[in-house]
Design a protein around this motif. Structure first.
Motif: not given
Length: 454
Positions: A336-360
């Motif tokens: 969540t901290l990474s998502l709050a502070n990065l602007s990764p574009g669509l594919y980077g956002l999908m990857a980070l959200v995938f990982a967040l879903g994996f954990c939460i």
């Protein structure tokens, strides 16, 4: 196999290999959660289309989402005691039929008020079916696979929720938002009819019901042919409370602190999950992405959760479950901290959200696994369902807070920074449960031998 004159149901189930009967239970309960996940998350995926179709402020959907989650909470609180009194099977089938009918009717809602009422009623059925399906699965699982079986069942929820995202992306442009509610109604109605013929009652539940001895004998022989006959006496270390006093039992001195830790942990976990389930597509769309991209990002959190559920169940059966939960929640906070502070574009956002879903999402099912493996049969459905019901109020708060923060024009980064707070509190609750659960008294009821908690 020669029938035994005396058969301990707990020992019998623990000693069986994971065979065809257990696979049937797993697949049926998994499907229950698939249908639940689809219907619970449906509003999040149809929200952008609904706002456009009805020309309403997006904050007004907070009422609809909160009413659905309130129904989930009440349904869970009701479903546990009913299942401990009348059986898991009856409650599961009735609940699925009920939420299928109300979801179908919801497709013809003329306004926000009617839709809110129907989502509340749908939530009653969804709330009653989820924890009881997990309870039934845990009661048929051999000891060494118990956490894994519960978390795999909860993969169904994320599969259904992810399917909702992909289906919304494909169907809404052509058939409108109503089509998602129609699918979420018709399929459960058909499945409820099928369950009447194929879903068995819990063997552990029947073991404390002497009047259901013949039914239990058939189940035992279906699992292991020839294991029981008319002379076999079934024994269990647990007592039949008929659902009476189960709430008092989970709050008795020997269980109270762990019960409260479970409640707080799931409350905060669900606050985070339903904040994301309800508002992530809109948050992503507001950040400059298209509606189709927003639906795909929303689906990725569910896909990640599906994989995470399998992994966390495997880990909890092999390592200290409390340490597994704490590490998983810390991982969610980092993301969540990474998502709050990065602007990764669509594919980077999908990857980070995938990982967040994996954990939460996996941590979310981890709480259910811990409850189902901690409470004994006489209070297991109540303990698991009440934890789920209390946790659902966290889901309501998550949906409501999301509406408030969006109304206050909070941006993408600040919204994800906020989520680190409930995640941190959930990690503390897992730590507290781990401290208390190591003590012998935490696993012993005043009326139930310690062995009954396995």
């Amino acid at each position: 196999m020669k029938p035994s004159s005396q058969l301990d149901i707990q020992a019998f189930l623990d000693s069986r290999p994971f065979g065809s009967f257990q696979w049937k239970i797993l697949l049926l309960c998994l499907t229950v959660l698939v249908l639940d996940g689809f219907d619970v998350v449906a509003m999040g995926f149809i929200a952008p289309a609904l706002v456009a179709d009805w020309n309403i402020p997006r904050e007004e959907l907070g009422v609809v989402m909160s009413m659905g989650l309130f129904g989930l909470a009440i349904g869970a609180l009701m479903g546990g005691p009913l299942a401990d009194r009348f059986g898991r099977r009856r409650v599961i089938i009735a609940a699925i039929l009920f939420f299928g009918l109300t979801s179908l009717i919801s497709a013809w809602s003329p306004n926000i008020e009617v839709l809110s009422l129907l989502r509340f009623l749908t939530g009653l059925g969804l709330g009653a079916s989820q924890p009881n399906a997990a309870t039934l699965a845990s009661e048929y699982a051999p000891r060494k696979y118990r956490s894994l079986m519960v978390t795999v069942v909860y993969c169904g929820f994320t599969l259904g929720a992810a399917g909702g995202g992909f289906l919304a992306n494909a169907m809404i442009p052509s058939y409108g938002w109503e089509s998602i509610l129609v699918v979420g109604g018709v399929v459960p109605i058909i499945f409820a009819a099928l369950l009447c013929f194929v879903l068995p009652e819990s063997a552990k539940f029947m073991a404390v019901k002497q009047e259901r001895r013949a039914e239990l004998q058939r189940i035992v022989n279906a699992i292991s042919p020839g294991s029981a006959n008319d002379e076999t006496r079934f024994i269990t270390p647990e007592r039949d409370h008929a659902g009476k006093g189960a709430i008092k039992l989970i709050l008795s001195p020997s269980h109270r602190l762990i019960t409260l830790a479970l409640w707080v942990g799931l409350f905060m976990n669900l606050l985070t999950v339903y904040f994301l389930n309800s508002w992530l597509p809109i948050i992503v769309k507001d950040d400059g992405f298209s509606m189709a991209d927003a639906a795909l990002v929303g689906a990725m959190i569910q896909v990640g959760g599906t994989l995470g559920n399998i992994v966390i169940g495997w880990e909890m059966d092999r390592f200290n479950p409390h340490k597994v939960m704490i590490c998983t929640l810390i991982g969610a906070a980092v993301l969540t901290l990474s998502l709050a502070n990065l602007s990764p574009g669509l594919y980077g956002l999908m990857a980070l959200v995938f990982a967040l879903g994996f954990c939460i999402n996996s941590a979310n099912t981890g709480w259910t696994a811990m409850a189902a493996t901690y409470y004994p049969t006489e209070m297991r459905a109540t303990g698991t369902s009440w934890m789920t019901g209390i946790g659902r109020f966290g889901a309501i708060l998550g949906a409501s807070v999301g509406a408030i923060l969006l109304g206050m024009k909070w941006d993408f980064g600040h919204l994800f920074m906020f989520l680190t707070l409930p995640i941190g509190i959930a990690a503390i609750a897992a730590y507290v449960k781990g401290l208390r659960d190591r003590k012998p008294s935490a696993a012993a009821s005043h009326a139930v031998p310690k062995a009954s908690h396995s």
